[in-house]
Design an enzyme around this catalytic site. Structure first.
Site, PDB file in Angstrom:
ATOM      1  N   SER A 321      57.477 -32.097 -97.811  1.00  0.00           N
ATOM      2  CA  SER A 321      57.302 -31.598 -96.443  1.00  0.00           C
ATOM      3  C   SER A 321      55.898 -31.951 -95.933  1.00  0.00           C
ATOM      4  CB  SER A 321      57.520 -30.086 -96.422  1.00  0.00           C
ATOM      5  OG  SER A 321      57.015 -29.534 -95.241  1.00  0.00           O
ATOM      6  N   TRP A 324      55.793 -35.586 -95.124  1.00  0.00           N
ATOM      7  CA  TRP A 324      56.508 -35.845 -93.864  1.00  0.00           C
ATOM      8  C   TRP A 324      55.538 -35.748 -92.678  1.00  0.00           C
ATOM      9  CZ3 TRP A 324      57.033 -32.996 -89.417  1.00  0.00           C
ATOM     10  CH2 TRP A 324      58.002 -33.418 -88.514  1.00  0.00           C
ATOM     11  N   HIS A 325      54.586 -34.813 -92.787  1.00  0.00           N
ATOM     12  CA  HIS A 325      53.673 -34.595 -91.666  1.00  0.00           C
ATOM     13  C   HIS A 325      52.716 -35.759 -91.446  1.00  0.00           C
ATOM     14  CE1 HIS A 325      55.089 -30.464 -91.872  1.00  0.00           C
ATOM     15  NE2 HIS A 325      54.648 -30.346 -90.636  1.00  0.00           N
ATOM     16  N   GLY A 326      52.378 -36.467 -92.478  1.00  0.00           N
ATOM     17  CA  GLY A 326      51.465 -37.582 -92.262  1.00  0.00           C
ATOM     18  C   GLY A 326      51.094 -38.286 -93.552  1.00  0.00           C
ATOM     19  N   PHE A 473      53.510 -37.141 -85.972  1.00  0.00           N
ATOM     20  CA  PHE A 473      54.293 -36.995 -87.197  1.00  0.00           C
ATOM     21  C   PHE A 473      55.658 -37.645 -87.014  1.00  0.00           C
ATOM     22  CE2 PHE A 473      51.748 -32.863 -87.329  1.00  0.00           C
ATOM     23  CZ  PHE A 473      50.665 -33.519 -87.849  1.00  0.00           C
TER      24      PHE A 473
END
Lengths: 473, 392
Positions: A321, A324-326, A473
């Site tokens: 997770s 996923w954000h960066g 993102f």
């Protein structure tokens, strides 16, 4: 095109007036055209990526459904995952992995100069629509849905402009089916949508963009900033990112409602959570449930032989997770940290109590728990916002050691006042999914509230077209 | 192709329209007030008015971008003057009256913020109208080694006028809303526009009395009012110039040695003027005595001041141009009461400097009309003139 821009206001008014003049099939085609215009406003070249993703999942979805053999079905699903994650990986993570490998090899004394990074632009919202299309293939594989026969309905599902670039990440079972049905304009839902748009704009333009100025300033000069300044900036960042992202979600949900489409709830007053598990049920709900359903549960979830395996599943889910954000180790660490926060629940016999339902809002007695949870979330935000993990630790160190307050230091009490206003409003409205659900009040009170919010937006708003944080993102 | 709106859609649209109607009406009132204040009048209209009207007018936006370069450059093009003043804000007090009625005049003071702006100006003059004379004010800090060669002139001219940006309109509404809570101030501001038919005001700063006149010079009405009451010298800059010098802040940087290479930019510009029959009068604008003293004696600046005073006249004389050093006002028979602050002289100070310039033998060859000095002397001697204002 940004929701907080005059271009979008004009665009959406036109869309609204034309949309309701069309029948269902034409509405879907019209939504596709509008969505491609909306996305192409940033960079039309990346429309091909959305189109590729759409075609791949439309046809692979059919293939998965048509085959009875689990092995063949799995091959098609793997193909869908590889293509979607491949595109996402190339545009978002290629340079990150190359530079990370380089650093690892350099630290071992091995030169890897042949590995070079590329000058790749990150397409806006790629993580959102990739996960949305993936959910379609996965749900067909899991036999939760059957594939659509209509390519236009599927295209509309993938590219639906209100939620295309920053969610909520919709499941095919929830959104795609709506494009197959006749849409009915219901006035109370439309008005509710308008209220949600107004509240979203207030959060974005008045709160998030105002706080952003201080956050960027302080985090841009961490070495010069005092512990108090860093603490203030971190608190402000917590509310900046919340108001920015939930504000976007509110506008997305509101505009969709005006088009007769219901999007899922993405935020449920996360800063009133009594523990971390509850926080993750209230923060970016569409992503949390995506990871829960497609990563955590397939890994075995909490139905595993021992607590260590359970912890492992939690950590993997949160690390992914974070990723996923960066493409940065700070996001991975942020995810890892939130995974670690689960340790007390995993190894506690009372762990089930941690999973509060959204229908069970906090009360005044819960304030100490809410405060402690917020502190843990705040520590996480330090790493999320910092340039590197090392810088994150420097910030934490300063916050906990440098309590000096300069007489001339600006404590930004006016900004805290805005935050208090937000929290008070949210506290009284915490039972409602739409914070501005004020239908129970009489007309005059409602009108006064609308006017006050509009005046506050005009007077206190920052109209510098700051892009929404989650676009990256 | 199209279907009819349902009753609920029509009802919704009418409900939204009814809700926004009073808001639109209020916005309309604010828009009217904003336009009436002149703050949102586009530059092209201001230039047109100031150039064509016999009425005096002030241009001074307060809330939105002044579009300074654009305003000055297009005013210059519209006026096509014989004499053009360029330099920083320090030459903005040079008035049309000094040359009136013999030469047409425009003060584009402020248009040059660094030496590289001279390159831009050269290109603009090359491609458009060329004046007969240029009065060029040169600031000492432009010649420091640490001075950055940033040019804003060309970009500023191309830039879209902020009066056309909706965000500017919103900013003005915000200001008007704040003024509504202070009706006395609101009335005082609009009082000028309502009652004074002999003047045009463009912008809130102008309505408060500060702005650019038709000749491009700047009026500091609030400073003048202060000086009327008390003639003691006060440095009105924030932070005061002397503090900047002592702290090495803003335009004053410590150990900023004179950069001879920067003279080449000036040299190139003067060469261009020479080749195009434009006569140039160079000028080192005045400093207050405390500022000049600090520049002269501080080890931080003496490597800048000495070559500035010695080398600049040489560069000008290479082309047969005149350079006048007004840095030390005591040598000119002036004192600090002729200064608004450490670096800005009053219009009387500048007029007296020109009186000295006109007395110079070299200048006799510059201007065809020899009545300039006599005319200027009369204005200075006028009983209505004082140390901060001349009755032209």
């Amino acid at each position: 095109m940004l929701f907080n821009s005059i271009e979008f206001v004009i665009f959406f008014i036109l869309v609204f007036f034309i949309y309701w003049k069309l029948n269902r099939k034409k509405q879907n085609i019209f939504i596709i055209i509008c969505s491609y215009i909306f996305y192409g406003w940033w960079d039309w070249r990346f429309l091909t990526l959305i189109f590729i993703s759409t075609i791949v999942d439309f046809f692979l979805g059919k293939k998965i459904y048509q085959n009875d053999s689990v092995k063949v079905r799995r091959i098609y699903l793997t193909l869908s995952v590889l293509i979607n994650i491949g595109i996402l990986g190339f545009f978002k993570y290629f340079n990150f992995f190359v530079s990370s490998f380089q650093e690892i090899f350099y630290s071992l004394g091995v030169s890897v100069d042949s590995l070079t990074t590329l000058n790749v632009i990150l397409p806006v919202g790629i993580s959102f629509y990739t996960f949305q299309t993936l959910s379609y293939s996965i749900e067909i594989y899991q036999k939760k849905i059957s594939p659509t026969k209509s390519f236009t309905e599927f295209m509309a599902f993938v590219s639906f402009f209100p939620q295309l670039v920053a969610g909520p990440i919709e499941r095919a079972s929830a959104l795609l089916s709506q494009f197959a049905k006749e849409r009915i304009f219901e006035i109370h839902k439309a008005i509710d949508g308008c209220r949600q748009i107004l509240w979203g704009l207030f959060k974005k333009i008045v709160i998030a963009d105002t706080l952003a100025l201080i956050v960027n300033n302080v985090y841009g000069g961490v070495n010069e900033a005092s512990g108090v300044q860093l603490l203030i900036a971190t608190i402000f960042f917590a509310f900046q990112i919340y108001c920015d992202f939930s504000g976007y979600s509110d506008i997305a949900i509101g505009t969709s409602r005006l088009l007769g489409i219901k999007l899922s709830r993405n935020f449920a007053y996360p800063y009133f959570s009594r523990n971390i598990a509850e926080f993750w049920r209230r923060w970016h709900i569409s992503l949390s449930t995506w990871f829960r359903d497609y990563i955590f549960i397939p890994l075995g979830g909490n139905h595993v032989s021992n607590n260590y395996k359970y912890l492992f599943n939690i950590l993997i889910t949160f690390i992914l997770s974070g990723l996923w954000h960066g493409a940065n180790w700070t996001f991975i660490f942020w995810g890892f940290l939130h995974g670690l926060y689960y340790v007390p629940y995993i190894f506690s016999t009372k762990s089930k109590k941690a999973y509060k339902s959204l229908d069970e809002p906090a009360n005044l007695k819960n304030i100490p728990k809410i405060f402690v949870t917020f502190l843990f979330v705040l520590i996480g935000w330090v790493f999320f916002r910092a340039d590197s993990i090392g810088q994150g630790f420097i910030i934490i160190g300063k916050i906990f050691s440098d309590f000096s307050i300069n007489a001339t230091e600006n404590l930004h009490l006016d900004k805290f006042l805005i935050i208090v206003f937000l929290l008070v409003v949210e506290w009284f409205q915490r039972k409602y999914s739409n914070t501005l659900d004020i239908s129970r009040f009489n007309l005059i009170v409602r009108r006064i509230i609308y006017i006050v919010l509009i005046i506050l937006i005009i007077l206190l708003g920052k109209f510098n077209y700051t892009p929404f944080i989650y676009f990256q993102f | 192709m199209f279907i009819k709106y349902t009753k609920s859609i029509k009802y919704f649209i009418s409900k939204v329209f009814k809700f926004f109607l009073p808001i639109i009406f209020v916005i309309f009132i604010f828009e009217f007030m904003a336009i009436y204040s002149g703050e949102l009048i586009p530059i092209e209209y201001v230039v047109k008015f100031q150039n064509n009207s016999s009425l005096d007018s002030y241009y001074g936006r307060k809330i939105i971008d002044q579009e300074f370069y654009k305003y000055k450059y297009f005013s210059f093009l519209a006026k096509k003057p014989d004499i053009l003043v360029v330099g920083s804000s320090r030459v903005m007090q040079i008035r049309e009256g000094i040359f009136d009625p013999y030469y047409s005049f425009y003060n584009a003071g402020g248009i040059i913020q660094s030496l590289s702006d001279l390159n831009d100006l050269e290109i603009l003059l090359e491609n458009n109208y060329k004046p007969k004379y240029i009065i060029l004010g040169l600031d000492i800090w432009w010649f420091g080694q640490k001075a950055e060669l940033e040019s804003g002139l060309n970009e500023g001219i191309i830039e879209k006028d902020s009066a056309y940006n909706w965000k500017s309109h919103l900013a003005v509404y915000k200001y008007l809303i704040k003024l509504l809570f202070n009706p006395n101030e609101l009335f005082a501001i609009f009082n000028n526009q309502l009652l004074d038919n002999s003047l045009g005001y463009y912008g809130f700063q102008a309505l408060e009395g500060n702005g650019f006149r038709n000749d491009g010079s700047f009026i500091y009405e609030n400073y003048n009012k202060e000086m009327e009451v008390n003639d003691a010298y006060v440095d009105r800059e924030t932070p005061p110039i002397i503090d900047r010098l002592k702290n090495g802040s803003k335009q004053f940087v410590f150990d900023n040695d004179f950069d001879k290479l920067k003279l080449s930019i000036l040299d190139k510009f003067l060469k261009f003027c020479k080749n195009n029959d434009i006569k140039v009068i160079g000028m080192a604008p005045p400093f207050s005595t405390e500022v000049y003293k600090e520049l002269n004696y501080s080890i931080n600046y003496k490597n800048l001041l000495i070559p500035y005073q010695e080398d600049l006249p040489k560069v000008f004389s290479n082309y047969g141009f005149y350079f006048f050093d007004a840095s030390d006002i005591t040598k000119l028979g002036l004192n600090d009461k002729y200064m608004y602050d450490g670096i800005h002289g009053t219009e009387t100070a500048l007029a007296k400097i020109f009186k000295i310039i006109f007395s110079s033998e070299i200048i006799e060859n510059y201007f065809e009309n020899n009545d300039l000095l006599k005319n200027l002397q009369e204005s200075i001697d006028n009983s209505m003139s004082n140390y901060y204002m001349i009755d032209w």
